[in-house]
Design a protein around this motif. Sequence first.
Motif, mmCIF file in Angstrom:
data_model
loop_
_atom_site.group_PDB
_atom_site.id
_atom_site.type_symbol
_atom_site.label_atom_id
_atom_site.label_comp_id
_atom_site.label_asym_id
_atom_site.label_seq_id
_atom_site.Cartn_x
_atom_site.Cartn_y
_atom_site.Cartn_z
ATOM 1 N N GLN A 181 0.809 -1.211 0.000
ATOM 2 C CA GLN A 181 0.000 0.000 0.000
ATOM 3 C C GLN A 181 0.845 1.265 0.000
ATOM 4 O OE1 GLN A 181 -2.718 -0.469 3.343
ATOM 5 N NE2 GLN A 181 -4.344 -1.093 1.945
ATOM 6 N N SER A 182 2.046 1.199 0.533
ATOM 7 C CA SER A 182 2.925 2.361 0.485
ATOM 8 C C SER A 182 3.421 2.551 -0.943
ATOM 9 C CB SER A 182 4.088 2.176 1.452
ATOM 10 O OG SER A 182 4.834 1.033 1.112
ATOM 11 N N HIS A 183 4.268 3.538 -1.155
ATOM 12 C CA HIS A 183 4.689 3.926 -2.504
ATOM 13 C C HIS A 183 5.131 2.726 -3.332
ATOM 14 C CE1 HIS A 183 6.500 5.789 -5.879
ATOM 15 N NE2 HIS A 183 7.740 5.650 -5.480
ATOM 16 N N ASP A 184 4.416 2.466 -4.405
ATOM 17 C CA ASP A 184 4.734 1.361 -5.294
ATOM 18 C C ASP A 184 3.965 1.581 -6.589
ATOM 19 O OD1 ASP A 184 5.893 -0.949 -6.152
ATOM 20 O OD2 ASP A 184 4.711 -2.300 -4.899
ATOM 21 N N TRP A 185 4.500 1.061 -7.679
ATOM 22 C CA TRP A 185 3.791 1.160 -8.948
ATOM 23 C C TRP A 185 2.688 0.117 -8.984
ATOM 24 C CZ3 TRP A 185 4.747 5.228 -11.879
ATOM 25 C CH2 TRP A 185 5.976 5.875 -11.729
ATOM 26 N N PRO A 186 1.522 0.457 -9.522
ATOM 27 C CA PRO A 186 0.450 -0.541 -9.603
ATOM 28 C C PRO A 186 0.818 -1.650 -10.581
ATOM 29 C CG PRO A 186 -0.183 1.474 -10.757
ATOM 30 C CD PRO A 186 1.104 1.779 -10.050
ATOM 31 N N LEU A 187 0.395 -2.862 -10.260
ATOM 32 C CA LEU A 187 0.568 -3.992 -11.162
ATOM 33 C C LEU A 187 -0.502 -3.976 -12.250
ATOM 34 C CD1 LEU A 187 1.218 -6.695 -8.432
ATOM 35 C CD2 LEU A 187 2.926 -5.640 -9.915
ATOM 36 N N ALA A 188 -1.678 -3.505 -11.883
ATOM 37 C CA ALA A 188 -2.787 -3.315 -12.820
ATOM 38 C C ALA A 188 -3.831 -2.457 -12.123
ATOM 39 C CB ALA A 188 -3.397 -4.653 -13.247
ATOM 40 N N PHE A 189 -4.569 -1.665 -12.893
ATOM 41 C CA PHE A 189 -5.663 -0.883 -12.314
ATOM 42 C C PHE A 189 -6.700 -0.587 -13.379
ATOM 43 C CE2 PHE A 189 -2.511 2.198 -13.698
ATOM 44 C CZ PHE A 189 -3.208 3.316 -14.109
ATOM 45 N N ALA A 190 -7.847 -0.126 -12.930
ATOM 46 C CA ALA A 190 -8.951 0.093 -13.871
ATOM 47 C C ALA A 190 -9.823 1.249 -13.409
ATOM 48 C CB ALA A 190 -9.801 -1.165 -14.012
ATOM 49 N N THR A 191 -10.333 1.991 -14.386
ATOM 50 C CA THR A 191 -11.371 2.996 -14.172
ATOM 51 C C THR A 191 -12.587 2.608 -15.000
ATOM 52 O OG1 THR A 191 -9.795 4.805 -13.802
ATOM 53 C CG2 THR A 191 -12.020 5.417 -14.455
ATOM 54 N N VAL A 192 -13.756 2.674 -14.385
ATOM 55 C CA VAL A 192 -14.997 2.409 -15.126
ATOM 56 C C VAL A 192 -15.913 3.620 -14.996
ATOM 57 C CG1 VAL A 192 -14.819 -0.080 -14.798
ATOM 58 C CG2 VAL A 192 -16.138 1.259 -13.172
ATOM 59 N N VAL A 193 -16.559 3.971 -16.088
ATOM 60 C CA VAL A 193 -17.556 5.043 -16.123
ATOM 61 C C VAL A 193 -18.821 4.439 -16.721
ATOM 62 C CG1 VAL A 193 -18.157 7.310 -17.020
ATOM 63 C CG2 VAL A 193 -15.791 6.821 -16.358
ATOM 64 N N LEU A 194 -19.876 4.381 -15.920
ATOM 65 C CA LEU A 194 -21.096 3.687 -16.302
ATOM 66 C C LEU A 194 -22.239 4.682 -16.461
ATOM 67 C CD1 LEU A 194 -20.834 0.815 -13.647
ATOM 68 C CD2 LEU A 194 -19.855 0.864 -15.955
ATOM 69 N N ALA A 195 -22.778 4.778 -17.672
ATOM 70 C CA ALA A 195 -23.974 5.581 -17.913
ATOM 71 C C ALA A 195 -25.182 4.740 -17.522
ATOM 72 C CB ALA A 195 -24.055 5.994 -19.374
ATOM 73 N N MET A 196 -26.022 5.283 -16.637
ATOM 74 C CA MET A 196 -27.069 4.490 -16.004
ATOM 75 C C MET A 196 -28.477 4.867 -16.483
ATOM 76 S SD MET A 196 -25.166 2.586 -14.129
ATOM 77 C CE MET A 196 -26.496 1.725 -13.279
ATOM 78 N N ASN A 197 -29.347 3.878 -16.423
ATOM 79 C CA ASN A 197 -30.788 4.069 -16.572
ATOM 80 C C ASN A 197 -31.424 3.326 -15.400
ATOM 81 O OD1 ASN A 197 -33.398 4.475 -17.342
ATOM 82 N ND2 ASN A 197 -33.328 3.112 -19.121
ATOM 83 N N GLY A 198 -31.648 4.045 -14.290
ATOM 84 C CA GLY A 198 -32.038 3.372 -13.056
ATOM 85 C C GLY A 198 -30.874 2.559 -12.547
ATOM 86 N N ASN A 199 -31.078 1.252 -12.314
ATOM 87 C CA ASN A 199 -29.973 0.385 -11.907
ATOM 88 C C ASN A 199 -29.443 -0.437 -13.069
ATOM 89 O OD1 ASN A 199 -28.289 -0.593 -9.712
ATOM 90 N ND2 ASN A 199 -29.305 -2.567 -10.004
ATOM 91 N N THR A 200 -29.863 -0.073 -14.276
ATOM 92 C CA THR A 200 -29.379 -0.777 -15.464
ATOM 93 C C THR A 200 -28.274 0.044 -16.126
ATOM 94 O OG1 THR A 200 -31.539 -1.782 -15.840
ATOM 95 C CG2 THR A 200 -30.029 -1.709 -17.715
ATOM 96 N N ILE A 201 -27.210 -0.631 -16.527
ATOM 97 C CA ILE A 201 -26.085 0.031 -17.190
ATOM 98 C C ILE A 201 -26.446 0.234 -18.657
ATOM 99 C CG2 ILE A 201 -23.643 -0.131 -17.783
ATOM 100 C CD1 ILE A 201 -23.428 -2.151 -15.377
ATOM 101 N N ARG A 202 -26.590 1.489 -19.042
ATOM 102 C CA ARG A 202 -26.949 1.795 -20.432
ATOM 103 C C ARG A 202 -25.740 1.622 -21.354
ATOM 104 N NH1 ARG A 202 -27.012 6.843 -22.493
ATOM 105 N NH2 ARG A 202 -27.083 7.728 -20.398
ATOM 106 N N SER A 203 -24.593 2.142 -20.924
ATOM 107 C CA SER A 203 -23.344 1.973 -21.674
ATOM 108 C C SER A 203 -22.190 2.128 -20.690
ATOM 109 C CB SER A 203 -23.222 2.995 -22.814
ATOM 110 O OG SER A 203 -23.185 4.319 -22.286
ATOM 111 N N ALA A 204 -21.013 1.704 -21.110
ATOM 112 C CA ALA A 204 -19.876 1.703 -20.190
ATOM 113 C C ALA A 204 -18.585 2.055 -20.913
ATOM 114 C CB ALA A 204 -19.740 0.328 -19.527
ATOM 115 N N ARG A 205 -17.677 2.661 -20.159
ATOM 116 C CA ARG A 205 -16.292 2.811 -20.611
ATOM 117 C C ARG A 205 -15.412 2.164 -19.547
ATOM 118 N NH1 ARG A 205 -18.177 7.955 -22.259
ATOM 119 N NH2 ARG A 205 -17.307 8.967 -20.418
ATOM 120 N N VAL A 206 -14.613 1.203 -19.967
ATOM 121 C CA VAL A 206 -13.724 0.471 -19.069
ATOM 122 C C VAL A 206 -12.303 0.639 -19.590
ATOM 123 C CG1 VAL A 206 -13.127 -1.775 -18.080
ATOM 124 C CG2 VAL A 206 -15.536 -1.201 -18.542
ATOM 125 N N VAL A 207 -11.437 1.244 -18.791
ATOM 126 C CA VAL A 207 -10.063 1.510 -19.214
ATOM 127 C C VAL A 207 -9.108 0.936 -18.172
ATOM 128 C CG1 VAL A 207 -8.414 3.251 -19.978
ATOM 129 C CG2 VAL A 207 -10.868 3.634 -20.322
#
Length: 329
Positions: free
Chosen positions: A234-260
């Motif tokens: 948890q201290s200073h280190d380079w990530p081995l892998a990571f992800a950001t997700v941005v979910l466009a919603m319609n209620g609790n349903t995912i209308r579209s997504a961006r996963v990077v």
Amino acid sequence: MKAFAYVNPTSEKEAVGALGTDRAKVLPLAGGQDLLARMKDYIDEPDRLVNVKGLDATVTATPDGGLKIGSAVKVIDLFENAQVAKLYPAINAAAIEVGTPQIRNQATVGGNINQRPRCWYFRNEEFVCYKKGGSRCFAVNGENQYHAIFGNEGPSHIVHPSSLAVPFVAYGATFRVLGPGGEREIPAADFFTMPTLQNVLKENVLGDEDILTHVILPAPGNVRTGHHEVRYKQSHDWPLAFATVVLAMNGNTIRSARVVLGAVAPVPWRSKPAEDALAGKPLNEQTAAAAGEAAVSEAKPMSGNAYKVQIAKTAVKRAIMNAAGLKTA
């Protein structure tokens, strides 16, 4: 470190003029967290440094409800900005994970985006790899446990080191670039380049006389977002892998997504299979798990980094669960 001249321009245009056309001899200096280390290791030996810390260091609202972030904004100031935290929480989450408190107080947004690879062969002056004008990537038959698991078709197998680039791509940011021909705006997703024999010396589309001046974020809209990083400690280190997700919603349903994904490819890696797995589905743990599986369905690990496939899958799943407000442990 060899001696160098230091230029302190007073405007964007002066900075562009001072850079000239030979990046082997003239380099921009922002926070210096990457460049000075490369100079100390004789990876770069410029004759002149151009100080770009005087570029815009503000975060301002745009007419459409987004934000315009100056490239000279310190990483810590990005993290502490209330509007960034409110509108773009994944950027806020990524910023606080950058380096140490000392690094975050010195490093800039532009410097984080434009830093060079952290590959240990590139960083060692004894190895003349493709990135330094050589004729091989030493990671292919060497130590490659931290290298790419996606985009391995090209000559270089680095992973892009920027923590901020991943959420910028996920939020659909645009980068303002200034050069001798004037300014232009480039979608963040098009700014970073996959390595080929023609462009392997660089990681993005910037010309030798170009500078990145701003990151422009569109209004987020009705979205839920998540960000998750996996590292050895948890201290200073380079990530081995990571992800950001941005979910466009319609209620609790995912209308579209961006996963990077980050730290898994030579560019911030957008996962179309994961996005397809999310579209039209309810936002829950089962959907998150399925998207994680889909995200790594096209992975092609190297001889020593197959473990990163599982880590990348977990990062995607937990980022989605974070967006859903679900506990990940």
